[in-house]
Design a protein around this motif. Structure first.
Motif, short mmCIF file in Angstrom:
data_model
loop_
_atom_site.label_atom_id
_atom_site.label_comp_id
_atom_site.label_asym_id
_atom_site.label_seq_id
_atom_site.Cartn_x
_atom_site.Cartn_y
_atom_site.Cartn_z
N UNK A 289 22.02 16.01 -6.60
CA UNK A 289 21.52 17.15 -7.37
C UNK A 289 20.41 16.73 -8.32
N UNK A 290 20.60 15.60 -8.99
CA UNK A 290 19.57 15.10 -9.89
C UNK A 290 18.31 14.71 -9.12
N UNK A 291 18.51 14.06 -7.96
CA UNK A 291 17.36 13.71 -7.13
C UNK A 291 16.56 14.95 -6.76
N UNK A 292 17.27 15.99 -6.37
CA UNK A 292 16.61 17.23 -5.95
C UNK A 292 15.87 17.87 -7.13
N UNK A 293 16.51 17.87 -8.30
CA UNK A 293 15.88 18.49 -9.48
C UNK A 293 14.59 17.76 -9.85
N UNK A 294 14.59 16.44 -9.75
CA UNK A 294 13.40 15.67 -10.07
C UNK A 294 12.32 15.91 -9.02
N UNK A 295 12.72 15.90 -7.74
CA UNK A 295 11.75 16.09 -6.66
C UNK A 295 11.10 17.46 -6.73
N UNK A 296 11.86 18.47 -7.17
CA UNK A 296 11.32 19.83 -7.25
C UNK A 296 10.69 20.13 -8.61
N UNK A 297 10.67 19.10 -9.48
CA UNK A 297 10.04 19.19 -10.79
C UNK A 297 10.73 20.17 -11.74
N UNK A 298 12.03 20.34 -11.52
CA UNK A 298 12.82 21.07 -12.51
C UNK A 298 12.92 20.24 -13.79
N UNK A 299 12.83 18.92 -13.63
CA UNK A 299 12.88 17.99 -14.76
C UNK A 299 12.16 16.71 -14.33
N UNK A 300 11.58 16.01 -15.29
CA UNK A 300 10.97 14.72 -15.00
C UNK A 300 12.01 13.65 -14.78
N UNK B 228 44.81 3.01 -27.10
CA UNK B 228 43.48 3.29 -26.56
C UNK B 228 42.86 1.99 -26.05
N UNK B 229 42.37 2.03 -24.83
CA UNK B 229 41.78 0.84 -24.21
C UNK B 229 40.42 0.54 -24.84
N UNK B 230 40.20 -0.68 -25.36
CA UNK B 230 38.91 -1.00 -25.99
C UNK B 230 37.79 -1.20 -24.98
N UNK B 231 38.12 -1.28 -23.69
CA UNK B 231 37.10 -1.40 -22.65
C UNK B 231 36.81 -0.01 -22.10
N UNK B 232 35.58 0.45 -22.30
CA UNK B 232 35.21 1.80 -21.88
C UNK B 232 34.27 1.73 -20.69
N UNK B 233 34.53 2.55 -19.72
CA UNK B 233 33.75 2.56 -18.48
C UNK B 233 32.73 3.68 -18.49
N UNK B 234 31.65 3.46 -17.75
CA UNK B 234 30.60 4.47 -17.66
C UNK B 234 29.92 4.39 -16.31
N UNK B 235 29.27 5.49 -15.94
CA UNK B 235 28.37 5.52 -14.80
C UNK B 235 26.98 5.86 -15.32
N UNK B 236 25.97 5.21 -14.75
CA UNK B 236 24.59 5.41 -15.20
C UNK B 236 23.75 5.80 -13.98
N UNK B 237 23.15 6.98 -14.05
CA UNK B 237 22.24 7.44 -13.00
C UNK B 237 20.83 6.93 -13.33
N UNK B 238 20.23 6.24 -12.33
CA UNK B 238 18.87 5.72 -12.47
C UNK B 238 18.01 6.39 -11.40
N UNK B 239 16.88 6.97 -11.77
CA UNK B 239 16.10 7.76 -10.81
C UNK B 239 15.38 6.90 -9.78
#
Length: 365
Positions: free
Chosen positions: A102-113, A56-67
């Motif tokens: 999709x996240x941008x649209x959900x925030x813009x339409x106030x489905x979520x903050x 198992x690789x000890x280096x773990x990758x991630x993506x982070x969505x920032x609004x």
């Protein structure tokens, strides 16, 4: 100077003035361009995998969505941790399913903050880690709650409390989301599982799936690369019934062949069920689940593997036996489709669920 020369000078002056005006307008428009959301890549090295047996690789990758508006501000945001199915890359929501838009649209339409979302690679060389501590695959539970969450809180403007921290997952990731809700409600206050597996006993027994002759004779795990059932169940066994002294699989086998007869090891099977199936853990973690701000899971009625439908139906009934508040929905569809897009369940169900159950800046539930 002749009249013609004067006219030529004036003409050049007017042209220069018009060009300057348009250039100024272009600069103004560019400076006034609307801000955009971001998806940033990060890596984190963890000692939780130092002694694993399978590479198992000890280096773990991630993506982070920032609004939109994250840069240059001081606002803090709730965080959703997303565990994708290990059948796809952790990048798939963004690379294949256009999650950022999709996240941008959900925030813009106030489905979520406004929110932050973290998608992280939680796979082993054999597929799913099942999000648990194992001497064979590494300490995934510790990595999640002691390394990853503190890293995100330290490096991004989060609201660092369980009330503002949710976890979601798809398929095996749905299993992980529920399991973290069971074991760490002090970290994750809200849980949504899309079509979870491993919730309980299915129509078929677990021992009916693997090829036990192959498991007993195997000399190298390379022999399993073309065997999907073998890889899935090996990952389950390495997480739930590990044995570091039994190379090359590093597991206790649930069954073995005696001639043509399949012999089930009762003690190993009991350990497997207790350590793997979520239904066996409900009683132990019932109060933890009751403390959640929100808990929902769903499943597709037409899943080609009806084990998943049967076990999720039973799981919601057992949760009810313990008086655990939750939402459970069986919808008309197939697993693996219908989660993404403007009409998908992430947009219509998951994000509104977190809007109801996460604590946003300046508000509390």
């Amino acid at each position: 100077m002749s009249i013609q020369s004067i006219r030529e000078v004036v003409r050049h002056f007017l042209i220069a003035a018009v060009v300057a005006a348009f250039t100024s307008a272009d600069i103004s428009r560019a400076s006034a361009a609307p801000p955009e959301s971001q998806v940033v890549s990060r890596e984190i090295h963890s000692d939780r995998f130092a002694h694993n047996k399978i590479g198992t690789n000890p280096v773990r990758s991630m993506l982070v969505y920032l609004p939109v508006g994250y840069d240059g501000g001081s606002k803090r945001y709730p965080v959703i941790y997303y565990l994708p199915t290990p059948f796809e890359s952790y990048r798939a929501p963004f690379d294949q399913n256009h999650a950022q838009g999709l996240f941008d649209r959900a925030i813009a339409s106030r489905e979520i903050g406004d929110f932050i979302l973290v998608a992280v690679d939680m796979t082993t060389p054999f597929g799913c880690s099942w999000y648990v501590n194992s001497p064979v695959t590494g300490n995934w539970e510790d990595f999640m709650v002691q390394d990853l969450v503190p890293y995100v809180d330290a490096n991004f403007r989060t609201l660092p409390s369980r009330d503002s921290r949710g976890i979601a997952g798809d398929f095996m990731g749905g299993y992980g989301a529920i399991r973290f809700g069971m074991t760490h409600p002090e970290v994750f206050g809200s849980v949504y599982a899309l079509h979870p597996v491993g919730t309980g006993s299915g129509i078929y027994t677990m021992y009916s799936r693997p090829d036990w002759d192959q498991m007993a004779k195997i000399k190298s795990t390379d022999e399993l690369k073309k065997e999907p059932w073998a890889n899935i169940f090996l990952s389950i066994f390495q997480a739930s019934i590990p044995n570091v002294n039994k190379a090359p699989l590093f597991v206790d086998l649930q069954a073995h062949k005696d001639g043509d007869k399949l012999v089930i090891d009762s003690e190993v099977t009991e350990r497997l069920r207790d350590n793997f199936l979520l239904e066996t853990m409900i009683g132990k973690y019932a109060d933890n689940l009751k403390s959640l701000r929100g808990f929902k899971f769903d499943w597709a009625r037409n899943d080609g593997n009806q084990d998943h439908v049967y076990s999720n139906q039973a799981f919601t009934h057992k949760l009810n036996e313990f008086g655990i508040p939750h939402e459970a929905e069986e919808y008309n569809g197939n697993w693996g489709s219908g989660n993404w897009g403007a009409d998908g369940r992430v947009y219509t169900e998951v994000l509104p669920f977190f809007q109801r159950n996460l604590a946003f800046e300046g508000a509390s539930k």
